[in-house]
Motif scaffolding. Structure first.
Motif, PDB file in Angstrom:
ATOM      1  N   ALA A 166       0.828  -1.209   0.000  1.00  0.00           N
ATOM      2  CA  ALA A 166       0.000   0.000   0.000  1.00  0.00           C
ATOM      3  C   ALA A 166       0.861   1.257   0.000  1.00  0.00           C
ATOM      4  N   GLU A 218       3.738   1.679  -1.455  1.00  0.00           N
ATOM      5  CA  GLU A 218       4.206   1.919  -2.835  1.00  0.00           C
ATOM      6  C   GLU A 218       3.112   2.582  -3.675  1.00  0.00           C
ATOM      7  N   LYS A 219       1.867   2.163  -3.448  1.00  0.00           N
ATOM      8  CA  LYS A 219       0.752   2.763  -4.194  1.00  0.00           C
ATOM      9  C   LYS A 219       0.590   4.240  -3.856  1.00  0.00           C
ATOM     10  N   GLU A 220       0.653   4.558  -2.564  1.00  0.00           N
ATOM     11  CA  GLU A 220       0.463   5.943  -2.140  1.00  0.00           C
ATOM     12  C   GLU A 220       1.586   6.841  -2.638  1.00  0.00           C
ATOM     13  N   GLY A 237       3.295   6.365  -5.301  1.00  0.00           N
ATOM     14  CA  GLY A 237       3.328   6.358  -6.760  1.00  0.00           C
ATOM     15  C   GLY A 237       4.551   5.686  -7.340  1.00  0.00           C
ATOM     16  N   LEU A 258       4.973   2.319  -7.354  1.00  0.00           N
ATOM     17  CA  LEU A 258       4.656   0.971  -7.835  1.00  0.00           C
ATOM     18  C   LEU A 258       4.706   0.911  -9.359  1.00  0.00           C
ATOM     19  N   GLU A 259       4.192   1.959 -10.001  1.00  0.00           N
ATOM     20  CA  GLU A 259       4.218   1.993 -11.462  1.00  0.00           C
ATOM     21  C   GLU A 259       5.648   1.979 -11.993  1.00  0.00           C
ATOM     22  N   ARG A 285      -5.785  -0.075  -1.030  1.00  0.00           N
ATOM     23  CA  ARG A 285      -5.536   1.117  -1.853  1.00  0.00           C
ATOM     24  C   ARG A 285      -4.662   2.134  -1.133  1.00  0.00           C
ATOM     25  N   THR A 286      -4.779   2.182   0.211  1.00  0.00           N
ATOM     26  CA  THR A 286      -4.030   3.171   0.978  1.00  0.00           C
ATOM     27  C   THR A 286      -3.356   2.510   2.178  1.00  0.00           C
ATOM     28  N   LEU A 296      -4.042  -4.474  -8.452  1.00  0.00           N
ATOM     29  CA  LEU A 296      -2.976  -3.473  -8.318  1.00  0.00           C
ATOM     30  C   LEU A 296      -3.486  -2.043  -8.437  1.00  0.00           C
ATOM     31  N   PHE A 297      -4.453  -1.845  -9.307  1.00  0.00           N
ATOM     32  CA  PHE A 297      -4.921  -0.473  -9.578  1.00  0.00           C
ATOM     33  C   PHE A 297      -6.397  -0.313  -9.234  1.00  0.00           C
TER      34      PHE A 297
END
Length: 402
Positions: free
Chosen positions: A215, A217-219, A221, A223-224, A313-314, A400-401
């Protein structure tokens, strides 16, 4: 895969929160908490032992010897207030109101009832809801002394020699012959609680870093960016998994070493025979066996924590998902300390419970190595299946998204 592992490990080592949970908590905070708890418990027991309790005895003249013993006992003080107590109900009301700590009601003359071949039933009124309360046991002890004297006097009046009293009152004396040694006895009592410390620490060592690796990595940005590198998603997952496995085992290892140092320090300044007996018989091979059993368990927790973190997601959402996981781990540990729960061919395949039972048997020195092999095999298979699920989970775009 190993490049991802090194990258994630470096980032975690730079994170102060991770160092706090993986290093600081096991080394300082947990031993400190246990020390504080032990001190508070011992202090509470000492205060309860030294407290002087106010009491009232109704019909104390029926057993004057007993009444005098209570009066001169260091733990009791006769009530000197203005209220009067004549019945059981009044004693209950006095204890409830806090006027007295204890009331004793003697309904009849014990000597006379003994002569009439009856039993005098005494009633002790007190509040037994407190966790530490010595009132009733002390009164029972004094009452037993008085009762033993009455028995002795009665038997002598019947012309029975004192040497025959013990055989007459207790014709059969059952003697316990225990085949278990000290290690097995202490292991049964203490070994069941060791998994309460080790297994949650294995989980904690995986969950907190996992939140950041998924999570987080997602926050941020990032991960992409990772997905654009010339590394397969399987290698990415395995790199993150190895990072969590490392932190999980490191947290547990540091905790065990820390506790060993603290126990050794405590033994150096205090004569704690129980702790010495419990831990002195443990060999290095026993500790290694516990470590080996925790490895696949750490892999299970790492896979679960990583899958949850990837789905969230977070950062906050991942934390909310980790709470039920932590609760779910405690239930199998509780099962392991239930009465008559033993390590068998069936329980060897119950996740978490099997490891907890094995740790207890290792501490006791009665472990069956065949069951240890079954446990390792079962947990390794589950860990492999969960890791495969985690890889598949990571390959789904809708996860993932989100």
């Amino acid at each position: 895969m190993f490049e991802v592992f090194k990258k994630e490990l470096k980032e975690l080592l730079r994170d102060k929160k991770t160092l706090l949970f993986v290093v600081a908590l096991p080394v300082v905070i947990f031993p400190l908490l246990f020390a504080v708890m032990a001190f508070i418990s011992s202090q509470a027991a000492l205060d309860a032992d030294q407290k002087v309790n106010t009491y009232v005895i109704i019909n104390g003249e029926y057993a004057q010897e007993f009444t005098d013993k209570v009066f001169y006992h260091k733990s009791f003080e006769l009530y000197k207030g203005s209220k009067t107590f004549n019945t059981i109900e009044e004693l209950k009301a006095g204890v409830t109101a806090g006027d007295i700590d204890m009331g004793i009601y003697l309904p009849s003359d014990a000597k006379q009832t003994l002569n009439d071949e009856k039993q005098s039933k005494w009633q002790v009124v007190f509040n037994d809801s407190k966790s530490i309360n010595f009132l009733f046991e002390r009164v029972k002890e004094l009452a037993k002394e008085y009762s033993d004297n009455l028995q002795k006097e009665q038997l002598i009046s019947f012309g029975i020699d004192m040497s025959a009293h013990a055989a007459l009152l207790n014709p059969v004396d059952v003697i316990k012959v225990d085949t278990a040694d000290k290690r097995e006895n202490l292991g049964e009592k203490m070994g069941g609680f060791l998994p309460y410390l080790l297994i949650p620490l294995v989980l904690m060592g995986a969950t907190y870093p996992a939140i950041d690796l998924g999570a987080g990595e997602k926050e941020r940005g990032t991960l992409e960016t990772l997905l654009l590198t010339p590394i397969t998603r399987t290698e990415l997952v395995l790199g993150k998994f190895l990072t969590l496995l490392t932190t999980s085992i490191a947290s547990t290892t540091i905790t065990v070493l820390s506790m060993g140092c603290w126990v050794a320090l405590a033994l150096a300044f205090a004569d704690l025979d129980v702790i010495k007996t419990a831990f002195s018989s443990l060999a290095v091979t026993d500790l290694l066996m516990i470590f080996v059993l925790l490895l696949p368990l750490a892999a299970i927790f790492s896979s679960l924590a990583l899958a949850i973190s990837i789905y969230a997601r977070t950062f906050k959402e991942a934390q909310n998902y980790m709470a039920p996981l932590s609760m779910g781990v405690f239930f199998p540990i509780i099962i392991s300390i239930l009465p008559n729960m033993e390590l068998t061919a069936k329980t060897a395949f119950i996740p978490v419970t099997n490891v907890a039972l094995a740790i207890k048997d290792i501490i006791k020195g009665t472990v069956d190595y065949t069951f240890v092999g079954l446990i390792f095999l079962a947990t390794a298979l589950i860990a492999g299946a969960l890791l495969a699920f985690c890889v598949k989970w990571f390959n789904r775009e809708d996860v993932l998204f989100r």
